[in-house]
Design a protein around this motif. Structure first.
Motif, PDB file in Angstrom:
ATOM      1  N   ARG A   9       0.884  -1.280   0.007  1.00 14.62           N
ATOM      2  CA  ARG A   9      -0.008   0.093  -0.012  1.00 14.62           C
ATOM      3  C   ARG A   9       0.962   1.333  -0.016  1.00 14.62           C
ATOM      4  NH1 ARG A   9       0.051   4.059   3.560  1.00 14.62           N
ATOM      5  NH2 ARG A   9      -0.366   2.773   5.344  1.00 14.62           N
ATOM      6  N   ARG A  10       2.006   1.273   0.830  1.00  8.75           N
ATOM      7  CA  ARG A  10       2.891   2.622   0.939  1.00  8.75           C
ATOM      8  C   ARG A  10       3.592   2.658  -0.450  1.00  8.75           C
ATOM      9  NH1 ARG A  10       5.324   1.153   6.413  1.00  8.75           N
ATOM     10  NH2 ARG A  10       4.672  -0.776   6.182  1.00  8.75           N
ATOM     11  N   THR A  11       3.990   1.444  -1.057  1.00  6.54           N
ATOM     12  CA  THR A  11       4.624   1.378  -2.374  1.00  6.54           C
ATOM     13  C   THR A  11       3.828   2.084  -3.185  1.00  6.54           C
ATOM     14  OG1 THR A  11       5.973  -0.605  -1.505  1.00  6.54           O
ATOM     15  CG2 THR A  11       5.919   0.010  -4.077  1.00  6.54           C
ATOM     16  N   ARG A  12       2.375   1.610  -3.283  1.00  8.75           N
ATOM     17  CA  ARG A  12       1.572   2.126  -4.300  1.00  8.75           C
ATOM     18  C   ARG A  12       1.522   3.728  -4.115  1.00  8.75           C
ATOM     19  NH1 ARG A  12      -3.775   4.266  -3.443  1.00  8.75           N
ATOM     20  NH2 ARG A  12      -4.930   4.204  -5.027  1.00  8.75           N
ATOM     21  N   GLU A  13       1.516   4.272  -2.861  1.00  5.29           N
ATOM     22  CA  GLU A  13       1.460   5.760  -2.586  1.00  5.29           C
ATOM     23  C   GLU A  13       2.803   6.626  -3.051  1.00  5.29           C
ATOM     24  OE1 GLU A  13      -0.050   6.025   1.357  1.00  5.29           O
ATOM     25  OE2 GLU A  13      -2.077   5.323   0.717  1.00  5.29           O
ATOM     26  N   THR A  14       3.899   5.786  -2.744  1.00  3.98           N
ATOM     27  CA  THR A  14       5.035   6.245  -3.379  1.00  3.98           C
ATOM     28  C   THR A  14       5.276   6.519  -4.918  1.00  3.98           C
ATOM     29  OG1 THR A  14       6.220   5.279  -1.516  1.00  3.98           O
ATOM     30  CG2 THR A  14       7.535   5.654  -3.648  1.00  3.98           C
ATOM     31  N   ILE A  15       4.480   5.239  -5.561  1.00  9.13           N
ATOM     32  CA  ILE A  15       4.385   5.444  -7.043  1.00  9.13           C
ATOM     33  C   ILE A  15       3.681   6.999  -7.477  1.00  9.13           C
ATOM     34  CG2 ILE A  15       3.392   4.503  -9.202  1.00  9.13           C
ATOM     35  CD1 ILE A  15       3.621   1.569  -8.099  1.00  9.13           C
ATOM     36  N   LEU A  16       2.644   6.931  -6.853  1.00  4.48           N
ATOM     37  CA  LEU A  16       1.878   8.382  -7.041  1.00  4.48           C
ATOM     38  C   LEU A  16       2.817   9.521  -6.820  1.00  4.48           C
ATOM     39  CD1 LEU A  16      -1.554   7.467  -5.755  1.00  4.48           C
ATOM     40  CD2 LEU A  16      -0.999   7.408  -7.987  1.00  4.48           C
ATOM     41  N   LEU A  17       3.416   9.682  -5.890  1.00  4.52           N
ATOM     42  CA  LEU A  17       4.470  10.776  -5.474  1.00  4.52           C
ATOM     43  C   LEU A  17       5.422  10.656  -6.484  1.00  4.52           C
ATOM     44  CD1 LEU A  17       4.654  10.282  -1.619  1.00  4.52           C
ATOM     45  CD2 LEU A  17       3.179  11.957  -2.966  1.00  4.52           C
ATOM     46  N   CYS A  18       5.970   9.624  -6.875  1.00  2.00           N
ATOM     47  CA  CYS A  18       6.962   9.679  -8.129  1.00  2.00           C
ATOM     48  C   CYS A  18       6.496  10.248  -9.339  1.00  2.00           C
ATOM     49  CB  CYS A  18       7.694   8.331  -8.099  1.00  2.00           C
ATOM     50  SG  CYS A  18       8.736   7.713  -6.894  1.00  2.00           S
ATOM     51  N   GLU A  19       5.367   9.810  -9.645  1.00  2.00           N
ATOM     52  CA  GLU A  19       4.822  10.128 -10.930  1.00  2.00           C
ATOM     53  C   GLU A  19       4.501  11.598 -10.854  1.00  2.00           C
ATOM     54  OE1 GLU A  19       2.878   5.983 -12.656  1.00  2.00           O
ATOM     55  OE2 GLU A  19       1.621   7.455 -11.279  1.00  2.00           O
ATOM     56  N   ALA A  20       4.017  12.151  -9.699  1.00  2.00           N
ATOM     57  CA  ALA A  20       3.821  13.640  -9.709  1.00  2.00           C
ATOM     58  C   ALA A  20       5.090  14.514  -9.552  1.00  2.00           C
ATOM     59  CB  ALA A  20       3.018  13.891  -8.275  1.00  2.00           C
ATOM     60  N   SER A  21       6.008  13.719  -9.418  1.00  2.00           N
ATOM     61  CA  SER A  21       7.537  14.343  -9.480  1.00  2.00           C
ATOM     62  C   SER A  21       8.072  14.231 -10.738  1.00  2.00           C
ATOM     63  CB  SER A  21       8.363  13.766  -8.408  1.00  2.00           C
ATOM     64  OG  SER A  21       9.405  14.717  -7.949  1.00  2.00           O
ATOM     65  N   GLY A  22       7.432  13.641 -11.705  1.00  2.00           N
ATOM     66  CA  GLY A  22       8.039  13.774 -13.008  1.00  2.00           C
ATOM     67  C   GLY A  22       8.694  12.302 -13.378  1.00  2.00           C
ATOM     68  N   TYR A  23       8.632  11.275 -12.763  1.00  2.00           N
ATOM     69  CA  TYR A  23       9.077  10.101 -12.945  1.00  2.00           C
ATOM     70  C   TYR A  23       7.982   9.357 -13.784  1.00  2.00           C
ATOM     71  CZ  TYR A  23      12.813  11.241  -9.953  1.00  2.00           C
ATOM     72  OH  TYR A  23      13.970  11.981  -9.577  1.00  2.00           O
ATOM     73  N   ASP A  24       8.367   8.912 -15.120  1.00  2.00           N
ATOM     74  CA  ASP A  24       7.338   8.321 -16.040  1.00  2.00           C
ATOM     75  C   ASP A  24       7.490   6.914 -16.297  1.00  2.00           C
ATOM     76  OD1 ASP A  24       9.463   8.749 -17.368  1.00  2.00           O
ATOM     77  OD2 ASP A  24       8.492   9.368 -19.241  1.00  2.00           O
ATOM     78  N   ARG A  25       8.472   6.149 -15.691  1.00  2.00           N
ATOM     79  CA  ARG A  25       8.669   4.894 -15.828  1.00  2.00           C
ATOM     80  C   ARG A  25       9.012   4.399 -14.458  1.00  2.00           C
ATOM     81  NH1 ARG A  25       6.784   6.002 -19.764  1.00  2.00           N
ATOM     82  NH2 ARG A  25       7.074   5.317 -21.759  1.00  2.00           N
ATOM     83  N   ILE A  26       8.009   3.617 -13.733  1.00  2.00           N
ATOM     84  CA  ILE A  26       8.260   3.182 -12.558  1.00  2.00           C
ATOM     85  C   ILE A  26       8.658   1.611 -12.216  1.00  2.00           C
ATOM     86  CG2 ILE A  26       7.177   3.130 -10.049  1.00  2.00           C
ATOM     87  CD1 ILE A  26       7.376   5.806 -11.176  1.00  2.00           C
ATOM     88  N   LEU A  27       9.632   1.225 -11.865  1.00  2.00           N
ATOM     89  CA  LEU A  27      10.001  -0.267 -11.749  1.00  2.00           C
ATOM     90  C   LEU A  27      10.000  -0.539 -10.308  1.00  2.00           C
ATOM     91  CD1 LEU A  27      13.322   0.048 -14.041  1.00  2.00           C
ATOM     92  CD2 LEU A  27      10.980  -0.536 -14.712  1.00  2.00           C
ATOM     93  N   VAL A  28       9.262  -1.664 -10.106  1.00  2.00           N
ATOM     94  CA  VAL A  28       9.002  -2.197  -8.860  1.00  2.00           C
ATOM     95  C   VAL A  28       9.646  -3.597  -8.661  1.00  2.00           C
ATOM     96  CG1 VAL A  28       7.239  -2.577  -6.809  1.00  2.00           C
ATOM     97  CG2 VAL A  28       6.866  -1.032  -8.624  1.00  2.00           C
ATOM     98  N   GLU A  29      10.593  -3.682  -7.895  1.00  2.00           N
ATOM     99  CA  GLU A  29      11.198  -4.951  -7.605  1.00  2.00           C
ATOM    100  C   GLU A  29      10.508  -5.768  -6.596  1.00  2.00           C
ATOM    101  OE1 GLU A  29      15.497  -4.901  -7.344  1.00  2.00           O
ATOM    102  OE2 GLU A  29      15.563  -6.790  -6.185  1.00  2.00           O
ATOM    103  N   THR A  30      10.403  -6.964  -6.909  1.00  2.00           N
ATOM    104  CA  THR A  30       9.769  -7.666  -5.824  1.00  2.00           C
ATOM    105  C   THR A  30      10.305  -9.200  -5.718  1.00  2.00           C
ATOM    106  OG1 THR A  30       7.514  -6.931  -6.354  1.00  2.00           O
ATOM    107  CG2 THR A  30       7.507  -8.807  -4.746  1.00  2.00           C
ATOM    108  N   VAL A  31      10.429  -9.670  -4.738  1.00  2.00           N
ATOM    109  CA  VAL A  31      11.301 -11.156  -4.692  1.00  2.00           C
ATOM    110  C   VAL A  31       9.736 -12.034  -4.921  1.00  2.00           C
ATOM    111  CG1 VAL A  31      12.005 -12.791  -2.988  1.00  2.00           C
ATOM    112  CG2 VAL A  31      12.735 -10.747  -3.004  1.00  2.00           C
ATOM    113  N   GLY A  32       9.863 -12.917  -5.944  1.00  2.00           N
ATOM    114  CA  GLY A  32       9.043 -13.748  -6.281  1.00  2.00           C
ATOM    115  C   GLY A  32       8.747 -14.920  -5.515  1.00  2.00           C
ATOM    116  N   VAL A  33       8.722 -14.932  -4.277  1.00  2.00           N
ATOM    117  CA  VAL A  33       8.233 -16.085  -3.568  1.00  2.00           C
ATOM    118  C   VAL A  33       7.226 -15.722  -2.373  1.00  2.00           C
ATOM    119  CG1 VAL A  33      10.802 -17.336  -3.416  1.00  2.00           C
ATOM    120  CG2 VAL A  33      10.283 -15.270  -1.881  1.00  2.00           C
ATOM    121  N   GLY A  34       6.234 -16.489  -2.247  1.00  2.00           N
ATOM    122  CA  GLY A  34       5.094 -16.484  -1.389  1.00  2.00           C
ATOM    123  C   GLY A  34       4.113 -15.347  -2.072  1.00  2.00           C
ATOM    124  N   GLN A  35       3.711 -14.482  -1.594  1.00  2.00           N
ATOM    125  CA  GLN A  35       2.780 -13.504  -1.904  1.00  2.00           C
ATOM    126  C   GLN A  35       2.929 -12.320  -2.830  1.00  2.00           C
ATOM    127  OE1 GLN A  35      -0.767 -14.569  -1.681  1.00  2.00           O
ATOM    128  NE2 GLN A  35       0.148 -16.469  -1.329  1.00  2.00           N
TER     129      GLN A  35
END
Ligand SMILES: Nc1nc2c(ncn2[C@@H]2O[C@H](COP(=O)(O)OP(=O)(O)OP(=O)(O)O)[C@@H](O)[C@H]2O)c(=O)[nH]1
Ligand SMILES: [Mg+2]
Length: 325
Positions: free
Chosen positions: A129-155
């Protein structure tokens, strides 16, 4: 600083202001949370159309290294790149992406790139949830490509699917599917399956594995987009395949936007987050109610000792929290 003031600065591309805004979003203090809500509200209306890409794969598969190379390619195309992480286990390693900055050597020194480690603590849903809000902040700050790294184990990969427009699943030839935690769900949400470290003596093995996976993926049921996941081969070391990967991602993002699927997907995600935040908010209010901690502790002791039935104990706590109508 007042939220409006902070917002004005981050909107103007001030990195320090963006950093402070994200810290507010990650804070659990009541006043910070209130300010964070105002910021996120402002950001949501200001965000430029960008592309959010989830990069998933088992630990060590090469996510950060690929993001470094991929990110440089995006920068070369004139984009501004933000790298975030969803890693609920990062408390353990002290924020893995921080250590990863060494794996993102070039990006971390680039003025048009912004790297932020995973928020620590809390549930996976809370971290996401916090990462989602961070995405919105980054986009508002002019970042137009957002890369989210996640460990693909579990959920984690399922949560990142609620944040991203496109998903890239990284795989490595030779590691068993079992080991890679390849589940149906994750394959079904992957837009691209990318074999990494296709260099040196690993190259031939990767080509073979990619061919096998190509056949297997064709058998998956059709998705909303009508596409099945595509397979690509890359090496972060040699840079091979990375330009092609970027090209595919950009084309897919364009198609998704033009067809209206991207917009629909984001609305569905918003619904998910609405649910998620209601749950989170209820839990917080429940825990913060005066006397609740002691009452809960006493009832937990009773349940542990077999003196009370769990259902009755839960009902007593909930009735105290919110009397039934
Ligand atoms: N030969 C080769 N090695 C690579 C490549 N990409 C990454 N590596 C190595 O693989 C190891 C793990 O790379 P990372 O990029 O940190 O992998 P990761 O998936 O981000 O790992 P976690 O964040 O710990 O889950 C490092 O030792 C890298 O140097 C590649 O393309 N070729
Ligand atoms: Mg990493």
């Amino acid at each position: 600083m007042a939220p409006e003031e902070l917002f004005r600065k981050l909107r103007a591309g001030d990195r320090a202001a963006l950093g402070r805004a994200i810290t507010l979003v990650e804070s659990t203090r009541q006043l910070d949370r209130e300010h964070a809500r105002q910021l996120v509200e402002l950001a949501a209306h200001a965000a430029a159309p960008g592309v959010r890409m989830g990069i998933t794969g088992i630990p060590g598969v090469g996510k950060s290294s690929l993001i470094d190379t991929l990110g440089m390619e995006l920068l070369a195309r004139g984009h501004r790149v933000a790298v975030l992480a969803v890693d609920p286990s990062s408390a353990r390693s002290g924020g893995s992406i921080l250590g990863d900055k060494t794996r993102m050597e070039r990006l971390s020194h680039h003025p048009d790139a912004f790297i932020r480690p995973s928020p620590t603590g809390g549930t996976l849903g809370g971290v996401a949830r916090r990462t989602r809000e961070t995405i919105l902040l980054c986009e508002a700050s002019g970042y137009d490509r957002i890369l989210v790294e996640t460990v693909g184990v579990g959920q984690s990969e399922l949560e990142v699917d609620q944040l991203s427009d496109l998903n890239v699943l990284l795989m490595i030839a030779g590691a068993g599917d079992e080991l890679q935690g390849i589940k149906r769900g994750i394959m079904e949400s992957a837009d691209l399956v990318v074999f990494t470290k296709v260099d040196g003596e690993n190259a031939a093995r990767a080509r073979l594995a990619a061919a096998e996976w190509g056949q297997a993926l064709a058998l998956l049921p059709a998705r909303a987009s009508g596409r099945s996941p595509e397979i690509l081969l890359t090496s972060a070391t040699t840079g091979q395949g990375v330009a092609e990967l970027v090209e595919r991602l950009e084309t897919l993002a364009h198609e998704e936007r033009e067809s209206g699927r991207l917009d629909h997907r984001r609305r569905q995600q918003d619904l998910h987050w609405l649910e998620q935040m209601i749950d989170e908010g209820l839990r917080e209010r429940f825990a913060a109610m005066p006397g609740m901690t002691a009452m809960r502790k006493a009832l937990e002791d009773d349940v542990l000792a077999g003196r009370r039935e769990a259902a009755g104990a839960a009902a007593e706590l909930l009735d105290r929290f919110l009397p039934r109508p």
